[in-house]
Design an enzyme around this catalytic site. Structure first.
Site, mmCIF file in Angstrom:
data_model
loop_
_atom_site.group_PDB
_atom_site.id
_atom_site.type_symbol
_atom_site.label_atom_id
_atom_site.label_comp_id
_atom_site.label_asym_id
_atom_site.label_seq_id
_atom_site.Cartn_x
_atom_site.Cartn_y
_atom_site.Cartn_z
ATOM 1 N N LEU A 33 0.829 -1.208 0.000
ATOM 2 C CA LEU A 33 0.000 0.000 0.000
ATOM 3 C C LEU A 33 0.864 1.259 0.000
ATOM 4 O O LEU A 33 0.507 2.265 -0.605
ATOM 5 C CB LEU A 33 -0.959 0.000 1.197
ATOM 6 N N GLU A 50 -7.054 3.184 -0.346
ATOM 7 C CA GLU A 50 -5.621 3.097 -0.014
ATOM 8 C C GLU A 50 -5.306 3.859 1.264
ATOM 9 O O GLU A 50 -4.334 4.596 1.354
ATOM 10 C CB GLU A 50 -4.791 3.676 -1.164
#
Lengths: 247, 394
Positions: free
Chosen positions: B250, B374
């Site tokens: 991420l 995200e």
């Protein structure tokens, strides 16, 4: 099949040109490979790919920043590049002589140019180089194919296509036809760093053309309103006939 | 509208290398020629423009910062960021596709996979011949992925996966999924491991999530894993860091998002500025009105600030000193900045601004997802809060 392509670095065609005495103000101006020369690079790459062997070399005359334009061509897929450093003016013959001096010993089957430079639009250098090298030249080629010892060139003319067969080695100037330039791939951009880019001073050729002054075209005058509604039609017709000679 | 030339009020161009600029300009030209003419229609039709997949592969944007050895372009991270910026200038959905493929599929295979995983998948993913997706988020475990209930049980000759994933970009198109699953007791974040799962494995199914009002030109899917039997070799051998490893993925993706958001904001600003000079109201261009000039000045300021953040972040990533918290700051700031710029651009465009023939409202709607995915804006606030105080607010 070895091909040399001569390319010129020009201001981006979308640049708002500002005049600075005898030239243009270059601060903040983005420079690109002249779009017609990109067609020529694309044509050269396809010629090499069709032949299955050979090399595409780039040649340019310009100042040190021209190296960037040559790397753009290397990123598209050309194999090597040579920059002849010089102050380039508007004298096409001086440019042609400097290029021809370098190309004198070249045995490349084809030397390609864009049909014209996108900045000065003179269309001189390609045919002049051909003359100086005593090679045949076909201008404004929209597409061509190499067949044995000749190139079959297609030119777009009024209402048709003109087909010219020319013996190799030859000089062709390429126009927008079938040669939509490819994007440089990101790997191509990385590979361009590792390809040979040589720089050397151009042989000195004095320019015999002098720019005294550049000036903006006069601002367009405002339009003229001749009246309103149907009453204005006779006067409009008269002006179109007598002043504009449009009827 | 004039051709998009980027916005560079602080002459960042002089800080980029010639190669970085050439890469950016190449992707910019590609977006202008190939994305802009079709993106409005793709959005209305709610379809990801699949015809771009091989073209983007030929250009070399997938996993572009991974090594050439695996068929990737081997670029630095600033170049990679510039690619994300230009792609999102087109549409957040296109950038999301490329982000997921590169940062969330190719990166974990590269970082945590076996050499077999790498040689099997990376070259195909680099060309776009194979498409990937990343399964971490679950219906009830978005901001709290450590609580996931997807499990992987060791069997005599491999693994058995059960569970479900949601909000999965590329989920219905993918040939391969990186699935994160709990291998120990639920809640044990050290037990989370990553699996390379071909999507044609029996028990793996996906379906498009309906009813989105954002990222319409993007595939967002739900994945169901029902008794998915995998060989032992499916687990990524280096994925032994628990939750930390998907979070490392991420970080890669958020890095790209921080650049991408700048691209979307630049697109909106470009459109608003052009429009303000052309649109006549009260007999004069609206750009001559003070209220629009304030809008434009605010937008330019925000964008310039965002550009400076990403530029510096990129250089730190290339120097190897970038921290996840610095990425959080940039993702948080720039996604927020871009949603505001897009909304102000849309407002400047007046009634025309709600039409698909203009870009700002599409970006505005997309950016609500970018703001949220995200790591939501709020979660990044907590990451920064924890960094500052040493106290976790999770």
């Amino acid at each position: 099949m070895n091909v040399t392509v001569c390319v010129k670095r020009v201001p981006d065609t979308e640049t708002r040109v500002r005049i600075d005495g005898t030239g243009i103000e270059t601060t903040g101006v983005k420079f690109i490979v002249s779009p017609y020369d990109e067609f020529a690079v694309e044509a050269a790459l396809r010629t090499k790919e069709a032949a299955g062997d050979g090399a595409v070399s780039l040649l340019s005359l310009g100042d040190a920043s021209t190296a960037e334009s040559l790397r753009a061509g290397l990123a598209m897929g050309a194999d090597s590049a040579l920059l002849l450093t010089a102050d380039v003016g508007l004298d096409g013959l001086a440019t042609a002589k400097a290029l021809a001096n370098e190309l004198q010993g070249s045995d490349d089957a084809l030397i390609l140019f864009g049909v014209k430079a996108a900045d000065d639009d003179q269309q001189q250098v390609g045919p002049m180089v051909a003359t100086l090298l005593n090679r045949p030249c076909v201008t404004g080629v929209a597409s061509f194919e190499v067949q044995g010892d000749m190139a079959v060139c297609h030119r777009e003319v009024e209402g048709g296509v003109e087909v010219i067969e020319v013996d190799l080695p030859a000089v062709l100037t390429i126009t927008k036809g079938e040669y939509e330039p490819r994007y440089a791939s990101l790997k191509g951009i990385m590979a361009a760093k590792r390809k040979p880019l040589e720089e050397k001073e151009a042989t000195s050729v004095p320019e015999r053309l002098r720019v005294d002054r550049l000036s903006e075209p006069p601002a367009r005058a405002a339009g003229r309103i001749v009246g309103e509604g149907p009453d204005a039609v006779p006067e409009l017709l008269r002006l179109l006939r007598e002043e504009a000679n449009a009827l | 509208m004039a051709r998009f030339e980027g916005i560079d009020f602080y002459d960042l161009d002089s800080l980029f290398t010639e190669e970085e600029r050439m890469i950016r300009d190449t992707v910019r030209a590609f977006v202008e020629d190939r994305v802009m003419p079709i993106i409005g229609e793709a959005y209305i039709e709610r379809k990801f423009p699949k015809q771009l997949i091989p073209e983007l592969g030929e250009l070399g944007v997938y996993g572009a910062n991974l090594p050439e050895k695996y068929g990737c372009a081997g670029l630095n991270n600033v170049s990679y960021g510039l690619i994300m910026q230009e792609l999102e200038r087109g549409d957040s959905g296109i950038r999301s596709f490329v982000s997921v493929q590169g940062a969330l599929v190719m990166y974990p295979i590269f970082a945590f996979g076996s050499e077999e995983h790498r040689t099997e998948w990376l070259p195909k993913l680099a060309t776009g011949e194979a498409i990937g997706c990343f399964g971490l988020t679950e219906p009830d475990y978005g901001s709290d992925p450590g609580g996931m209930i997807t499990t992987a049980k060791q069997t005599s000759d491999g693994w058995l996966l059960n569970g479900g994933k949601m909000w999965i970009t590329n989920g219905s198109m993918a040939d391969v999924a990186i699935i994160w699953a709990q291998t120990r007791e639920l809640g044990d974040v050290k037990g989370i491991r990553g699996f390379v799962v071909p999507t044609n494995t029996p028990g793996f199914s996906s379906r498009d999530q309906k009813g989105k009002l954002s990222l319409l030109a993007s595939d967002t899917s739900e994945i169901v894993l029902q008794d998915v039997e995998l060989p032992e070799s499916a687990v990524m051998p280096e994925s032994t860091g628990g939750l930390k490893h998907p979070l490392m993925c991420l970080t890669q993706a958020r890095y790209g998002i921080s650049w991408g958001a700048v691209g979307a904001a630049m697109a909106c600003f470009h459109e608003a500025l052009s429009y303000s000079k052309e649109r006549l109201m009260f007999g004069a261009p609206i750009g001559g009105k003070q209220i629009q000039q304030v809008r434009l000045a605010d937008m330019l300021t925000s964008i310039t600030t965002g550009q400076l953040l990403t530029y510096r972040l990129g250089r730190m990533k290339d120097e190897g000193t970038m921290t996840p918290q610095q990425v959080s700051l940039a993702k948080r700031a720039n996604a927020d900045m871009a949603t505001n710029v897009a909304r102000e651009a849309r407002r400047l465009l007046g009634a025309n601004g709600i039409l698909v023939e203009y870009n700002s409202m599409r970006h505005m709607a997309n950016l609500e997802s970018v703001y949220t995915y995200e790591g939501t804006h709020d979660i990044h606030s907590l990451i920064l809060g924890q960094k500052l105080t040493g106290l976790s607010a999770f």
